[in-house]
Design an enzyme around this catalytic site. Structure first.
Site, PDB file in Angstrom:
ATOM      1  N   LYS A 135      12.938 -38.444 -48.201  1.00 59.26           N
ATOM      2  CA  LYS A 135      14.319 -38.740 -47.899  1.00 59.26           C
ATOM      3  C   LYS A 135      14.479 -40.075 -47.168  1.00 59.26           C
ATOM      4  O   LYS A 135      15.565 -40.638 -47.116  1.00 59.26           O
ATOM      5  CB  LYS A 135      14.902 -37.634 -47.006  1.00 59.26           C
ATOM      6  CG  LYS A 135      14.807 -36.244 -47.547  1.00 59.26           C
ATOM      7  CD  LYS A 135      15.293 -35.243 -46.463  1.00 59.26           C
ATOM      8  CE  LYS A 135      15.034 -33.828 -46.923  1.00 59.26           C
ATOM      9  NZ  LYS A 135      15.271 -32.865 -45.824  1.00 59.26           N
TER      10      LYS A 135
ATOM     11  N   ASP B 160      10.799 -45.942 -46.430  1.00 60.02           N
ATOM     12  CA  ASP B 160      11.163 -46.268 -45.044  1.00 60.02           C
ATOM     13  C   ASP B 160       9.998 -46.887 -44.294  1.00 60.02           C
ATOM     14  O   ASP B 160      10.153 -47.881 -43.601  1.00 60.02           O
ATOM     15  CB  ASP B 160      11.685 -45.009 -44.312  1.00 60.02           C
ATOM     16  CG  ASP B 160      10.737 -43.812 -44.383  1.00 60.02           C
ATOM     17  OD1 ASP B 160       9.709 -43.887 -45.076  1.00 60.02           O
ATOM     18  OD2 ASP B 160      11.041 -42.794 -43.730  1.00 60.02           O
TER      19      ASP B 160
ATOM     20  N   ASP C  37       2.658 -46.043 -43.604  1.00 61.45           N
ATOM     21  CA  ASP C  37       1.888 -45.573 -42.457  1.00 61.45           C
ATOM     22  C   ASP C  37       0.412 -45.500 -42.861  1.00 61.45           C
ATOM     23  O   ASP C  37      -0.266 -46.527 -42.890  1.00 61.45           O
ATOM     24  CB  ASP C  37       2.474 -44.226 -42.032  1.00 61.45           C
ATOM     25  CG  ASP C  37       1.965 -43.734 -40.698  1.00 61.45           C
ATOM     26  OD1 ASP C  37       1.124 -44.414 -40.094  1.00 61.45           O
ATOM     27  OD2 ASP C  37       2.391 -42.660 -40.257  1.00 61.45           O
TER      28      ASP C  37
ATOM     29  N   LYS D   1       3.208 -49.814 -40.436  1.00 63.36           N
ATOM     30  CA  LYS D   1       2.374 -49.439 -39.276  1.00 63.36           C
ATOM     31  C   LYS D   1       0.920 -49.638 -39.682  1.00 63.36           C
ATOM     32  O   LYS D   1       0.217 -48.669 -39.991  1.00 63.36           O
ATOM     33  CB  LYS D   1       2.579 -47.939 -39.005  1.00 63.36           C
ATOM     34  CG  LYS D   1       3.255 -47.562 -37.724  1.00 63.36           C
ATOM     35  CD  LYS D   1       3.077 -46.062 -37.518  1.00 63.36           C
ATOM     36  CE  LYS D   1       4.341 -45.411 -37.081  1.00 63.36           C
ATOM     37  NZ  LYS D   1       4.190 -43.956 -36.882  1.00 63.36           N
TER      38      LYS D   1
ATOM     39  N   PHE E   5       5.687 -43.170 -32.905  1.00 64.07           N
ATOM     40  CA  PHE E   5       6.579 -42.449 -33.807  1.00 64.07           C
ATOM     41  C   PHE E   5       7.997 -42.997 -33.647  1.00 64.07           C
ATOM     42  O   PHE E   5       8.536 -43.050 -32.546  1.00 64.07           O
ATOM     43  CB  PHE E   5       6.558 -40.945 -33.528  1.00 64.07           C
ATOM     44  CG  PHE E   5       7.120 -40.172 -34.677  1.00 64.07           C
ATOM     45  CD1 PHE E   5       6.332 -39.883 -35.774  1.00 64.07           C
ATOM     46  CD2 PHE E   5       8.448 -39.786 -34.684  1.00 64.07           C
ATOM     47  CE1 PHE E   5       6.862 -39.207 -36.872  1.00 64.07           C
ATOM     48  CE2 PHE E   5       8.991 -39.119 -35.779  1.00 64.07           C
ATOM     49  CZ  PHE E   5       8.188 -38.828 -36.867  1.00 64.07           C
TER      50      PHE E   5
ATOM     51  N   ASP F 271      13.172 -39.945 -39.407  1.00 63.35           N
ATOM     52  CA  ASP F 271      13.612 -38.737 -38.701  1.00 63.35           C
ATOM     53  C   ASP F 271      12.562 -38.166 -37.760  1.00 63.35           C
ATOM     54  O   ASP F 271      11.363 -38.407 -37.906  1.00 63.35           O
ATOM     55  CB  ASP F 271      13.933 -37.643 -39.715  1.00 63.35           C
ATOM     56  CG  ASP F 271      12.662 -37.075 -40.345  1.00 63.35           C
ATOM     57  OD1 ASP F 271      11.885 -37.848 -40.919  1.00 63.35           O
ATOM     58  OD2 ASP F 271      12.434 -35.860 -40.217  1.00 63.35           O
TER      59      ASP F 271
ATOM     60  N   ARG G 270      18.205 -39.593 -38.514  1.00 64.01           N
ATOM     61  CA  ARG G 270      18.198 -40.501 -39.670  1.00 64.01           C
ATOM     62  C   ARG G 270      19.436 -41.394 -39.663  1.00 64.01           C
ATOM     63  O   ARG G 270      19.421 -42.504 -40.186  1.00 64.01           O
ATOM     64  CB  ARG G 270      18.177 -39.707 -40.985  1.00 64.01           C
ATOM     65  CG  ARG G 270      16.889 -38.923 -41.239  1.00 64.01           C
ATOM     66  CD  ARG G 270      16.876 -38.403 -42.668  1.00 64.01           C
ATOM     67  NE  ARG G 270      15.909 -37.350 -42.896  1.00 64.01           N
ATOM     68  CZ  ARG G 270      14.627 -37.553 -43.217  1.00 64.01           C
ATOM     69  NH1 ARG G 270      14.173 -38.774 -43.330  1.00 64.01           N
ATOM     70  NH2 ARG G 270      13.822 -36.537 -43.420  1.00 64.01           N
TER      71      ARG G 270
HETATM   72  P1  XMP Z   1       2.018 -42.341 -45.272  1.00 63.81           P
HETATM   73  O1  XMP Z   1       1.130 -41.946 -44.110  1.00 63.81           O
HETATM   74  O2  XMP Z   1       1.661 -41.617 -46.528  1.00 63.81           O
HETATM   75  O3  XMP Z   1       3.395 -41.761 -44.796  1.00 63.81           O
HETATM   76  O4  XMP Z   1       2.092 -43.839 -45.428  1.00 63.81           O
HETATM   77  C1  XMP Z   1       4.566 -42.162 -45.196  1.00 63.81           C
HETATM   78  C2  XMP Z   1       5.614 -41.174 -44.743  1.00 63.81           C
HETATM   79  O5  XMP Z   1       5.319 -40.581 -43.452  1.00 63.81           O
HETATM   80  C3  XMP Z   1       6.484 -40.519 -42.680  1.00 63.81           C
HETATM   81  N1  XMP Z   1       6.268 -41.249 -41.409  1.00 63.81           N
HETATM   82  C4  XMP Z   1       7.146 -41.351 -40.413  1.00 63.81           C
HETATM   83  N2  XMP Z   1       8.390 -40.847 -40.291  1.00 63.81           N
HETATM   84  N3  XMP Z   1       8.596 -41.845 -38.160  1.00 63.81           N
HETATM   85  C5  XMP Z   1       9.105 -41.103 -39.153  1.00 63.81           C
HETATM   86  O6  XMP Z   1      10.238 -40.673 -39.045  1.00 63.81           O
HETATM   87  C6  XMP Z   1       7.356 -42.385 -38.196  1.00 63.81           C
HETATM   88  O7  XMP Z   1       6.936 -43.070 -37.252  1.00 63.81           O
HETATM   89  C7  XMP Z   1       6.589 -42.119 -39.401  1.00 63.81           C
HETATM   90  N4  XMP Z   1       5.354 -42.474 -39.789  1.00 63.81           N
HETATM   91  C8  XMP Z   1       5.196 -41.924 -41.047  1.00 63.81           C
HETATM   92  C9  XMP Z   1       7.576 -41.140 -43.529  1.00 63.81           C
HETATM   93  O8  XMP Z   1       8.313 -40.115 -44.134  1.00 63.81           O
HETATM   94  C10 XMP Z   1       6.884 -41.937 -44.584  1.00 63.81           C
HETATM   95  O9  XMP Z   1       7.579 -42.016 -45.796  1.00 63.81           O
END
Ligand code: XMP
Length: 183
Positions: free
Chosen positions: A47, A106, A109, A137, A158, A165, A171
């Site tokens: 989302k 968004d 990570d 990140k 975070f 979210d 959000r």
């Molecule tokens: P990866 O680890 O696969 O993750 O790159 C991507 C998804 O993890 C969520 N995500 C976060 N959501 N704050 C959030 O609200 C954060 O700091 C955060 N870090 C990872 C997010 O949904 C992203 O698409």
């Protein structure tokens, strides 16, 4: 919502975001096909991408880019399987073969999600496949993946707001904040 007390510390203002998204839109518009039939396909990962994407498609429209929109959603394989095993819970219905595709999320990570989705889209043979993330990140990266367009690089904290979210909340915030848990 978890009971642990926390506060939000804003790190990116609405004005910062407004300026940066316009800069990224300029870059994407420069890379996009300019011909009359040069419609691009913008795909958002649900989302978290929905706020960033809503702004970006309007910024691209203002720069003369015509586009179609679709969404994808990814989830873990289910309980009992190893973490990192991902599956599509919603696929696109748009034919992306031979087209310019912009994949939006968004935050990048660990990179596992975008690595998985990018591979899936690449298998559908778009002419060009670019990835655009609002936040990056890099400290937590596990998959070998980089995005073509990045709004901001953020530390390993975070963050919420602008689509991101905590327990499906925040959000709607027009700014980005770090979630700080009370000691
Ligand atoms: P990866 O680890 O696969 O993750 O790159 C991507 C998804 O993890 C969520 N995500 C976060 N959501 N704050 C959030 O609200 C954060 O700091 C955060 N870090 C990872 C997010 O949904 C992203 O698409």
């Amino acid at each position: 919502m978890q009971n642990k007390p926390f506060s939000l510390k804003p790190i990116l203002s609405e004005a910062d975001i407004h300026k940066r998204t316009a800069e990224i839109a300029d870059r994407i518009a420069r890379d996009c096909p300019k011909s009359a039939d040069g419609e691009i396909v913008v795909i958002g990962l649900l989302k978290g991408s929905f706020v960033f994407m809503a702004d970006m498609v309007r910024l691209l429209h203002a720069r003369g880019i015509s586009l179609v929109i679709d969404f994808m959603s990814v989830s873990s394989y289910g309980s009992g399987t190893a973490p990192g095993q991902l599956a599509l819970s919603k696929d696109i219905s748009t034919d992306v073969g031979g087209r310019f595709v912009l994949l939006m999320d968004d935050i990048l990570d660990t990179g596992n999600t975008l690595y998985f989705v990018h591979n899936r889209l690449a298998s559908l043979k778009p002419a060009v496949l670019k990835t655009c993330v609002f936040l990056d990140k890099p400290e937590r990266r596990k998959a070998d993946f980089h995005a073509d367009y990045v709004g901001y690089t953020v530390p390993d904290r975070f963050v919420v707001g602008y689509g991101l979210d905590y327990d499906n909340r925040f959000r709607e915030l027009p700014y980005v904040a770090v979630v700080q848990f009370d000691k």
